[in-house]
Design a protein around this motif. Structure first.
Motif, PDB file in Angstrom:
ATOM      1  N   GLU A 114       0.844  -1.208   0.000  1.00 33.11           N
ATOM      2  CA  GLU A 114       0.000   0.000   0.000  1.00 33.11           C
ATOM      3  C   GLU A 114       0.875   1.254   0.000  1.00 33.11           C
ATOM      4  OE1 GLU A 114      -3.908   1.529  -0.316  1.00 33.11           O
ATOM      5  OE2 GLU A 114      -3.126  -0.500  -0.435  1.00 33.11           O
ATOM      6  N   GLY A 115       1.768   1.282  -1.002  1.00 28.99           N
ATOM      7  CA  GLY A 115       2.633   2.438  -1.152  1.00 28.99           C
ATOM      8  C   GLY A 115       3.720   2.547  -0.096  1.00 28.99           C
ATOM      9  N   GLY A 116       4.068   1.417   0.524  1.00 28.54           N
ATOM     10  CA  GLY A 116       5.112   1.417   1.545  1.00 28.54           C
ATOM     11  C   GLY A 116       4.598   1.477   2.964  1.00 28.54           C
ATOM     12  N   THR A 117       3.274   1.554   3.144  1.00 32.01           N
ATOM     13  CA  THR A 117       2.693   1.618   4.490  1.00 32.01           C
ATOM     14  C   THR A 117       2.860   0.306   5.236  1.00 32.01           C
ATOM     15  OG1 THR A 117       1.044   3.236   3.775  1.00 32.01           O
ATOM     16  CG2 THR A 117       0.565   2.014   5.790  1.00 32.01           C
ATOM     17  N   ALA A 118       2.646  -0.812   4.536  1.00 26.54           N
ATOM     18  CA  ALA A 118       2.720  -2.131   5.172  1.00 26.54           C
ATOM     19  C   ALA A 118       4.083  -2.771   4.932  1.00 26.54           C
ATOM     20  CB  ALA A 118       1.625  -3.040   4.623  1.00 26.54           C
ATOM     21  N   THR A 119       4.562  -3.517   5.925  1.00 27.92           N
ATOM     22  CA  THR A 119       5.879  -4.150   5.828  1.00 27.92           C
ATOM     23  C   THR A 119       5.829  -5.670   5.921  1.00 27.92           C
ATOM     24  OG1 THR A 119       6.232  -3.916   8.225  1.00 27.92           O
ATOM     25  CG2 THR A 119       7.011  -2.121   6.808  1.00 27.92           C
ATOM     26  N   GLY A 120       4.631  -6.253   5.991  1.00 30.96           N
ATOM     27  CA  GLY A 120       4.542  -7.702   6.073  1.00 30.96           C
ATOM     28  C   GLY A 120       3.107  -8.192   6.138  1.00 30.96           C
ATOM     29  N   ILE A 121       2.962  -9.523   6.215  1.00 27.44           N
ATOM     30  CA  ILE A 121       1.656 -10.175   6.309  1.00 27.44           C
ATOM     31  C   ILE A 121       1.393 -10.561   7.754  1.00 27.44           C
ATOM     32  CG2 ILE A 121       0.305 -12.198   5.606  1.00 27.44           C
ATOM     33  CD1 ILE A 121       1.882 -12.210   2.991  1.00 27.44           C
ATOM     34  N   PHE A 122       0.175 -10.287   8.212  1.00 27.27           N
ATOM     35  CA  PHE A 122      -0.216 -10.583   9.590  1.00 27.27           C
ATOM     36  C   PHE A 122      -1.421 -11.515   9.594  1.00 27.27           C
ATOM     37  CE2 PHE A 122      -2.923  -9.525  13.281  1.00 27.27           C
ATOM     38  CZ  PHE A 122      -2.047  -9.847  14.301  1.00 27.27           C
ATOM     39  N   MET A 123      -1.400 -12.497  10.504  1.00 26.33           N
ATOM     40  CA  MET A 123      -2.548 -13.378  10.716  1.00 26.33           C
ATOM     41  C   MET A 123      -3.124 -13.117  12.097  1.00 26.33           C
ATOM     42  SD  MET A 123      -1.647 -17.155   9.232  1.00 26.33           S
ATOM     43  CE  MET A 123      -0.804 -17.590  10.736  1.00 26.33           C
ATOM     44  N   SER A 124      -4.421 -12.958  12.164  1.00 27.29           N
ATOM     45  CA  SER A 124      -5.092 -12.778  13.443  1.00 27.29           C
ATOM     46  C   SER A 124      -5.720 -14.100  13.881  1.00 27.29           C
ATOM     47  CB  SER A 124      -6.188 -11.707  13.324  1.00 27.29           C
ATOM     48  OG  SER A 124      -6.953 -11.637  14.498  1.00 27.29           O
ATOM     49  N   LEU A 125      -5.351 -14.572  15.079  1.00 28.71           N
ATOM     50  CA  LEU A 125      -5.887 -15.806  15.628  1.00 28.71           C
ATOM     51  C   LEU A 125      -6.653 -15.489  16.909  1.00 28.71           C
ATOM     52  CD1 LEU A 125      -3.226 -16.681  13.932  1.00 28.71           C
ATOM     53  CD2 LEU A 125      -3.597 -18.872  15.060  1.00 28.71           C
ATOM     54  N   PRO A 126      -7.977 -15.735  16.927  1.00 24.71           N
ATOM     55  CA  PRO A 126      -8.782 -15.387  18.104  1.00 24.71           C
ATOM     56  C   PRO A 126      -8.492 -16.256  19.317  1.00 24.71           C
ATOM     57  CG  PRO A 126     -10.111 -16.592  16.516  1.00 24.71           C
ATOM     58  CD  PRO A 126      -8.797 -16.303  15.854  1.00 24.71           C
ATOM     59  N   ASP A 195      -4.073 -10.007   6.733  1.00 26.18           N
ATOM     60  CA  ASP A 195      -3.925  -8.732   6.049  1.00 26.18           C
ATOM     61  C   ASP A 195      -2.464  -8.318   6.022  1.00 26.18           C
ATOM     62  OD1 ASP A 195      -3.244  -7.645   8.539  1.00 26.18           O
ATOM     63  OD2 ASP A 195      -5.195  -6.736   8.880  1.00 26.18           O
ATOM     64  N   THR A 196      -2.179  -7.161   5.459  1.00 29.39           N
ATOM     65  CA  THR A 196      -0.834  -6.618   5.485  1.00 29.39           C
ATOM     66  C   THR A 196      -0.831  -5.385   6.373  1.00 29.39           C
ATOM     67  OG1 THR A 196      -1.106  -5.144   3.569  1.00 29.39           O
ATOM     68  CG2 THR A 196      -0.450  -7.424   3.130  1.00 29.39           C
ATOM     69  N   ARG A 197       0.282  -5.155   7.061  1.00 39.13           N
ATOM     70  CA  ARG A 197       0.378  -4.025   7.985  1.00 39.13           C
ATOM     71  C   ARG A 197       1.823  -3.823   8.400  1.00 39.13           C
ATOM     72  NH1 ARG A 197      -3.115  -5.722  13.079  1.00 39.13           N
ATOM     73  NH2 ARG A 197      -4.600  -6.250  11.441  1.00 39.13           N
ATOM     74  N   GLU A 198       2.043  -2.821   9.238  1.00 41.47           N
ATOM     75  CA  GLU A 198       3.349  -2.635   9.835  1.00 41.47           C
ATOM     76  C   GLU A 198       3.598  -3.730  10.865  1.00 41.47           C
ATOM     77  OE1 GLU A 198       4.376   2.002  10.015  1.00 41.47           O
ATOM     78  OE2 GLU A 198       2.547   1.494  11.071  1.00 41.47           O
ATOM     79  N   ASP A 199       4.849  -3.982  11.183  1.00 43.42           N
ATOM     80  CA  ASP A 199       5.202  -4.991  12.176  1.00 43.42           C
ATOM     81  C   ASP A 199       4.558  -4.622  13.515  1.00 43.42           C
ATOM     82  OD1 ASP A 199       6.363  -6.744  13.969  1.00 43.42           O
ATOM     83  OD2 ASP A 199       8.357  -6.603  13.075  1.00 43.42           O
TER      84      ASP A 199
END
Length: 226
Positions: A114-126, A195-199
């Motif tokens: 997203e134009g450099g906003t995100a630095t990796g892939i994140f998984m959310s586990l409830p 999703d993708t996001r910052e660390d």
């Protein structure tokens, strides 16, 4: 410009900063029902693959789920929205050694950064994983990153930095994404967002601190003008 307008502007900047620190691209929110089951007693049908057409819940023209039984006498199951609402349930019986693969196909040249906003892939586990879980993400069919998580892992540990994928690839021009889940007999996990996001392990300035810095700067500017 009045101080009131300057404060409003500062709050707007804080909102933008907070937005940038959140998720950038949703790969899958797991709202579209889909299931796949593989068992040794139905060997002719293993591995089993199911495909679901395009949906607003995930990237790509279709999502494929493949379950495969590597060894043992049991069952491997993967279901979206079938057991846990809005989640991908990954289940192996205690005597089954299985592998589950999820493919997001024909992704339309998406910029995962997203134009450099995100630095990796994140998984959310409830909830915490049951037994050791091995996860490998593959981008554009060639660039992969594998991680192993011990029993009971949860929270921000499920992060895959783009910089650690090998060989490197163009994360700002992605056409396919694959996630492969495996582990010892009896591993289970629930994933409700990828999703993708910052660390998430890197701290970011608290919104209140940002507001304070903004207001302090405005105050200094006002005194200078006086």
């Amino acid at each position: 410009m009045t101080l009131k307008h300057k404060i409003a502007g500062a709050l707007g900047v804080v909102a933008l900063v907070g937005s940038a620190a959140s998720q950038a691209v949703v790969i899958d929110a797991f709202g579209t029902t889909q299931s796949s089951t593989c068992a040794d007693s139905f060997a002719p049908f293993c591995p089993q693959t199911t495909n679901d057409g395009s949906s607003a819940d995930y990237l790509g023209s279709s999502r494929g789920i493949t379950t495969a039984l590597a060894s043992g006498n049991g069952q491997v199951q993967a279901g979206v929205n079938t057991v846990t609402p809005g989640a991908l349930d990954l289940q192996n019986s205690t005597t089954a050694l299985g592998k589950i693969t999820v493919d997001w196909n024909n992704v339309a040249n998406v910029d995962l950064t997203e134009g450099g906003t995100a630095t990796g892939i994140f998984m959310s586990l409830p909830s915490a994983i049951d037994n050791t879980l091995d996860v490998m993400f593959t981008i554009n069919g060639t660039s992969s990153l594998s991680k192993s998580f011990p029993d009971g892992t949860s929270g921000s540990a499920f992060f895959f930095p783009f910089a650690s994928f090998a060989p490197g690839t163009t994360f700002d021009d992605v056409t396919s994404i694959q996630a492969m889940f495996s582990g010892p007999a009896g591993w289970d996990a629930i994933v409700n967002l990828i999703d993708t996001r910052e660390d998430p392990s890197v701290p970011v300035p608290a919104p209140i601190a940002l507001i304070g810095l903004g207001l302090a700067g405005l105050g200094a500017a006002r005194r200078k003008q006086a």
